[in-house]
Design a protein around this motif. Structure first.
Motif, PDB file in Angstrom:
ATOM      1  N   ALA A  24      23.586  49.161  37.235  1.00 34.80           N
ATOM      2  CA  ALA A  24      23.871  48.176  36.195  1.00 34.80           C
ATOM      3  C   ALA A  24      25.167  47.430  36.486  1.00 34.80           C
ATOM      4  O   ALA A  24      25.295  46.244  36.174  1.00 34.80           O
ATOM      5  CB  ALA A  24      23.960  48.865  34.830  1.00 34.80           C
ATOM      6  N   GLY A  25      26.134  48.110  37.132  1.00 31.02           N
ATOM      7  CA  GLY A  25      27.412  47.484  37.410  1.00 31.02           C
ATOM      8  C   GLY A  25      27.290  46.343  38.399  1.00 31.02           C
ATOM      9  O   GLY A  25      27.909  45.283  38.227  1.00 31.02           O
ATOM     10  N   GLU A  26      26.527  46.550  39.452  1.00 31.92           N
ATOM     11  CA  GLU A  26      26.380  45.506  40.466  1.00 31.92           C
ATOM     12  C   GLU A  26      25.695  44.279  39.894  1.00 31.92           C
ATOM     13  O   GLU A  26      26.053  43.135  40.201  1.00 31.92           O
ATOM     14  CB  GLU A  26      25.573  46.056  41.650  1.00 31.92           C
ATOM     15  N   LYS A  27      24.704  44.501  39.060  1.00 30.90           N
ATOM     16  CA  LYS A  27      24.024  43.380  38.412  1.00 30.90           C
ATOM     17  C   LYS A  27      24.989  42.591  37.533  1.00 30.90           C
ATOM     18  O   LYS A  27      24.990  41.347  37.539  1.00 30.90           O
ATOM     19  CB  LYS A  27      22.859  43.917  37.584  1.00 30.90           C
ATOM     20  N   ALA A  28      25.843  43.315  36.784  1.00 30.44           N
ATOM     21  CA  ALA A  28      26.822  42.651  35.931  1.00 30.44           C
ATOM     22  C   ALA A  28      27.846  41.881  36.752  1.00 30.44           C
ATOM     23  O   ALA A  28      28.275  40.785  36.376  1.00 30.44           O
ATOM     24  CB  ALA A  28      27.525  43.693  35.053  1.00 30.44           C
ATOM     25  N   ARG A  29      28.248  42.457  37.933  1.00 31.16           N
ATOM     26  CA  ARG A  29      29.228  41.776  38.777  1.00 31.16           C
ATOM     27  C   ARG A  29      28.696  40.429  39.271  1.00 31.16           C
ATOM     28  O   ARG A  29      29.403  39.417  39.264  1.00 31.16           O
ATOM     29  CB  ARG A  29      29.593  42.662  39.953  1.00 31.16           C
ATOM     30  N   LEU A  30      27.447  40.396  39.742  1.00 30.48           N
ATOM     31  CA  LEU A  30      26.867  39.155  40.251  1.00 30.48           C
ATOM     32  C   LEU A  30      26.824  38.078  39.172  1.00 30.48           C
ATOM     33  O   LEU A  30      27.138  36.916  39.419  1.00 30.48           O
ATOM     34  CB  LEU A  30      25.463  39.430  40.789  1.00 30.48           C
ATOM     35  N   GLU A  31      26.428  38.468  37.966  1.00 36.44           N
ATOM     36  CA  GLU A  31      26.361  37.504  36.872  1.00 36.44           C
ATOM     37  C   GLU A  31      27.759  37.042  36.472  1.00 36.44           C
ATOM     38  O   GLU A  31      27.972  35.868  36.156  1.00 36.44           O
ATOM     39  CB  GLU A  31      25.632  38.139  35.684  1.00 36.44           C
ATOM     40  N   TRP A  32      28.715  37.993  36.486  1.00 33.70           N
ATOM     41  CA  TRP A  32      30.104  37.661  36.144  1.00 33.70           C
ATOM     42  C   TRP A  32      30.690  36.652  37.132  1.00 33.70           C
ATOM     43  O   TRP A  32      31.329  35.667  36.724  1.00 33.70           O
ATOM     44  CB  TRP A  32      30.933  38.945  36.119  1.00 33.70           C
ATOM     45  N   GLU A  33      30.481  36.875  38.407  1.00 36.49           N
ATOM     46  CA  GLU A  33      31.057  36.000  39.439  1.00 36.49           C
ATOM     47  C   GLU A  33      30.472  34.604  39.393  1.00 36.49           C
ATOM     48  O   GLU A  33      31.088  33.649  39.855  1.00 36.49           O
ATOM     49  CB  GLU A  33      30.869  36.629  40.822  1.00 36.49           C
ATOM     50  N   TRP A  90      32.803  33.379  36.288  1.00 34.74           N
ATOM     51  CA  TRP A  90      34.261  33.440  36.447  1.00 34.74           C
ATOM     52  C   TRP A  90      34.598  34.084  37.791  1.00 34.74           C
ATOM     53  O   TRP A  90      35.071  35.228  37.858  1.00 34.74           O
ATOM     54  CB  TRP A  90      34.882  34.275  35.310  1.00 34.74           C
ATOM     55  N   PRO A  91      34.379  33.359  38.878  1.00 38.70           N
ATOM     56  CA  PRO A  91      34.611  33.943  40.205  1.00 38.70           C
ATOM     57  C   PRO A  91      36.082  34.246  40.480  1.00 38.70           C
ATOM     58  O   PRO A  91      36.397  35.115  41.294  1.00 38.70           O
ATOM     59  CB  PRO A  91      34.081  32.864  41.153  1.00 38.70           C
ATOM     60  N   GLU A  92      36.990  33.546  39.777  1.00 39.87           N
ATOM     61  CA  GLU A  92      38.415  33.754  40.023  1.00 39.87           C
ATOM     62  C   GLU A  92      38.964  34.981  39.273  1.00 39.87           C
ATOM     63  O   GLU A  92      40.116  35.367  39.491  1.00 39.87           O
ATOM     64  CB  GLU A  92      39.215  32.502  39.618  1.00 39.87           C
ATOM     65  N   VAL A  93      38.166  35.590  38.403  1.00 41.54           N
ATOM     66  CA  VAL A  93      38.587  36.790  37.666  1.00 41.54           C
ATOM     67  C   VAL A  93      37.879  38.001  38.268  1.00 41.54           C
ATOM     68  O   VAL A  93      36.658  38.124  38.152  1.00 41.54           O
ATOM     69  CB  VAL A  93      38.268  36.672  36.169  1.00 41.54           C
ATOM     70  N   PRO A  94      38.603  38.865  38.963  1.00 42.03           N
ATOM     71  CA  PRO A  94      37.945  40.015  39.593  1.00 42.03           C
ATOM     72  C   PRO A  94      37.394  41.000  38.554  1.00 42.03           C
ATOM     73  O   PRO A  94      37.967  41.170  37.472  1.00 42.03           O
ATOM     74  CB  PRO A  94      39.063  40.663  40.415  1.00 42.03           C
ATOM     75  N   MET A  95      36.289  41.644  38.898  1.00 43.23           N
ATOM     76  CA  MET A  95      35.704  42.669  38.037  1.00 43.23           C
ATOM     77  C   MET A  95      35.736  44.007  38.753  1.00 43.23           C
ATOM     78  O   MET A  95      35.337  44.110  39.918  1.00 43.23           O
ATOM     79  CB  MET A  95      34.259  42.321  37.644  1.00 43.23           C
ATOM     80  N   VAL A  96      36.197  45.033  38.046  1.00 43.78           N
ATOM     81  CA  VAL A  96      36.214  46.397  38.567  1.00 43.78           C
ATOM     82  C   VAL A  96      35.105  47.178  37.868  1.00 43.78           C
ATOM     83  O   VAL A  96      34.966  47.118  36.639  1.00 43.78           O
ATOM     84  CB  VAL A  96      37.576  47.069  38.312  1.00 43.78           C
ATOM     85  N   ILE A  97      34.307  47.884  38.666  1.00 41.92           N
ATOM     86  CA  ILE A  97      33.221  48.688  38.101  1.00 41.92           C
ATOM     87  C   ILE A  97      33.625  50.157  38.162  1.00 41.92           C
ATOM     88  O   ILE A  97      33.987  50.669  39.226  1.00 41.92           O
ATOM     89  CB  ILE A  97      31.905  48.460  38.858  1.00 41.92           C
ATOM     90  N   VAL A  98      33.600  50.820  37.012  1.00 41.43           N
ATOM     91  CA  VAL A  98      33.947  52.243  36.924  1.00 41.43           C
ATOM     92  C   VAL A  98      32.708  53.008  36.486  1.00 41.43           C
ATOM     93  O   VAL A  98      32.136  52.737  35.421  1.00 41.43           O
ATOM     94  CB  VAL A  98      35.091  52.482  35.923  1.00 41.43           C
ATOM     95  N   SER A  99      32.277  53.938  37.291  1.00 45.62           N
ATOM     96  CA  SER A  99      31.090  54.731  36.973  1.00 45.62           C
ATOM     97  C   SER A  99      31.435  55.799  35.937  1.00 45.62           C
ATOM     98  O   SER A  99      32.498  56.426  35.985  1.00 45.62           O
ATOM     99  CB  SER A  99      30.543  55.396  38.229  1.00 45.62           C
TER     100      SER A  99
END
Length: 611
Positions: free
Chosen positions: A513-522, A525-534
């Protein structure tokens, strides 16, 4: 909608400017502050009767002497509080007098005793009123708790409307009770003059035990509950119209005179007319039945008794919130109790009293006789401390006739102290131990609350705080992300407006689910990094706090990251129940998470209102 319902039940808000116009004249004040003292003839007479009936006719013959002794005590207490009213016109009663003249601990002891007394008075008055009702309608006996709670709700709503409305509402049952009972007593005296007395030996049951000193003292102690409520007027002087002290003093004298006549008159008639009640009837019901039979006048007496006992709780509703507000002002109770509500009443104190009273009614199953042993200790402890404080007051002031005034208060202190000792000893095993234990626990609560406020005051003080010479580091911002949606737009824009160092964090509850959220986030807002914590245990709050602690430790820049929290708000209150309230849980956890001493984390909520 909620606002409309509230206005319907307790009325629209009143301006603070109206507070001077919402005070009581003597007619309304007598109705607001005296029902407890006037109505006490119901449960006090009943307790005297129950205490003496076990000794048969010989025991019942002591009813009038005991009643006269309690009335004499009433005169002493009333004179003492008459002096208190004029010495302390700002109100406060026993607490103010004892604390000012004897010190903090005696003052707080008096306050704790009074709070317990007010609470028990409310429960006893309501249950005694219901007892009067079921005496006339025995089929209602199984529903006595529900009836008592219903009456409590009515009294609570009336008091939430404000003091003037409460005084107006109380006036009807109070003055109807006075008219009915004074007429009954006069009629009873006429009947007694024509018919002559009825020998108690001809009507009383067989004695189960002899008359002993312990029996007399126990009966006196239970009957002394008649004196509760005298304190209320001295505590409520600010509620009177000007001149406050004079009006309050006159009201107190009228109340004491009426109470003494009703109390002695009703006891005298029950004794000389040979009135005996059965197990499911009160003694005053039996007296009214003896005089009027089962006609309409009898039922009028019972309903007026129910009415006066119901509004007798208003003594507690007038005194408890005011005393609690004074204690809150002085830092011994929560500050919220000193806040005037929309209707210029101490709303929080009223609700607190009502809630505790309901608990007592339910716990004791609406049984007045079970509640009585807890009663009176608080009142007589407060009486004793107040009158002892007045002795010290006159000695310090040395005003005109101070010697006589000190003597009156000294006699009062000695008399009420003696009564207090008798009450504690004679009723200790019957339930008085609960009150004896509860009052010190309340004192401990006062101390803890006051200590907290002192610590808060000390920690918030600017005294001795040096100016900071350390340069302010750029703000770091973390945005918890539940998903990529329209509600995130405002939060991200706000975060970027206050900092160039913004990080989004996504707590992954399900693998992938995290990777899917990262792709949509980028994509947004590509200039705002996203950290995924399991989160293997499917927790959101715990991993988020751990991430914040780790990043703060890594940066070590003398600050904690600011958390910008996106939150969508449903258009209806009930729709909030359909969502998991994760934002609220995160806010609560962040507010109370204090790992970093001396550093504070800023939490900014950015709402998105749904249509």
């Amino acid at each position: 909608m909620f606002s409309k319902i509230k206005d319907l039940l307790i009325g629209p808000p009143l301006s603070t400017k109206a507070i001077g116009h919402k005070q009581l004249n003597k007619i309304r004040a007598l109705a607001a502050f005296s029902p407890d003292a006037l109505a006490s003839i119901a449960y006090a007479n009943q307790e005297i009767y129950l205490g003496l009936i076990v000794a048969g006719s010989m025991g019942l013959s002591y009813a009038l002497p005991i009643g006269l002794g309690i009335t004499f005590l009433l005169v002493i207490v009333a004179l003492s509080y008459f002096q208190t009213i004029h010495a302390y016109p700002s109100g406060g009663g026993s607490y103010i007098v004892a604390r000012t003249n004897l010190g903090d601990l005696p003052g707080l002891l008096a306050a704790a005793a009074l709070l317990v007394d007010y609470l028990l008075n409310a429960a006893v008055s309501l249950t005694a009123g219901v007892a009067a009702l079921v005496s006339a309608f025995p089929n209602l006996w199984p529903y006595r708790v529900i009836i008592a709670l219903g009456l409590l709700l009515v009294i609570t709503l009336v008091n939430l409307r404000g003091m003037q409305e409460a005084g107006t509402f109380m006036a009807v049952p109070v003055y109807l009770f006075l008219a009915a009972y004074l007429s009954m007593l006069i009629y009873g005296l006429i009947r007694l003059a024509y018919e002559g007395p009825t020998p108690l030996a001809s009507v009383a049951p067989t004695a189960l035990q002899p008359v002993t000193l312990l029996l007399i003292l126990h009966t006196f102690s239970t009957g002394s509950t008649a004196l509760t409520g005298v304190e209320a007027i001295s505590n409520g002087v600010p509620a009177f119209q000007s001149p406050k002290a004079r009006n309050a003093g006159r009201t107190l004298m009228v109340m004491a005179l009426l109470m003494g006549f009703l109390f002695v008159g009703s006891i005298g008639l029950t004794q000389f007319l040979g009135v005996v009640a059965d197990s499911q009837e009160t003694i005053l019901s039996a007296l009214a039945r003896r005089l009027f039979g089962g006609n309409l006048l009898y039922y009028l007496i019972q309903f007026t008794t129910l009415g006066i006992l119901t509004v007798a709780t208003n003594t507690s509703f007038a005194g408890f919130p005011r005393l609690a507000a004074i204690l809150a002002r002085d830092g011994f109770l929560p500050r919220q109790l000193n806040i005037l509500g929309d209707r210029l009443a101490f709303t929080n104190g009223i609700i607190l009293l009502s809630s505790f009273t309901a608990v007592l009614i339910i716990l004791f199953q609406g049984d007045t006789h079970a509640l009585i042993p807890l009663f009176a200790i608080g009142a007589f402890l407060a009486f004793t401390l107040s009158q002892a404080g007045m002795v010290v007051h006159w000695w310090k002031e040395r005003s005109q006739h101070w010697g006589l005034k000190s003597f009156i208060n000294g006699i009062g202190a000695l008399a009420t102290l003696t009564t207090l000792i008798v009450v504690v000893i004679s009723k200790f095993l019957s339930g008085a131990w609960i009150t004896v234990l509860l009052i010190p626990l309340i004192l401990v609560g006062f101390s803890r609350i006051n200590l907290h406020y002192q610590q808060v005051r000390k920690q918030l003080s600017l005294k001795g705080l040096p100016p900071s010479l350390k340069p302010v580091e750029p703000t770091r911002v973390v945005i918890p992300v539940s998903g990529v949606h329209r509600g995130m737009v405002g939060a991200v824009n706000f975060a970027r407006s206050i900092s160039d160092n913004v990080t989004a964090i996504y707590i992954e509850l399900e693998p992938g689910a995290g990777e899917k959220a990262r792709l949509e986030w980028e994509s947004w807002w590509p200039e705002v990094p996203m950290v995924i914590v399991s989160s293997p245990y499917r927790s959101i709050v715990g991993p988020l706090l751990q991430f914040l602690d780790e990043t703060d430790a890594q940066h070590n820049d003398g600050q904690l990251a600011t958390v910008v929290l996106p939150e969508f708000v449903p258009s209806r209150w009930w729709q909030s129940l359909l969502h998991n309230q994760t934002a609220w849980l995160i806010k609560t956890a962040l507010l109370y998470h204090r790992r970093w001493q001396g550093l504070e984390r800023v939490v900014i909520d950015v709402p998105f209102h749904l249509n």
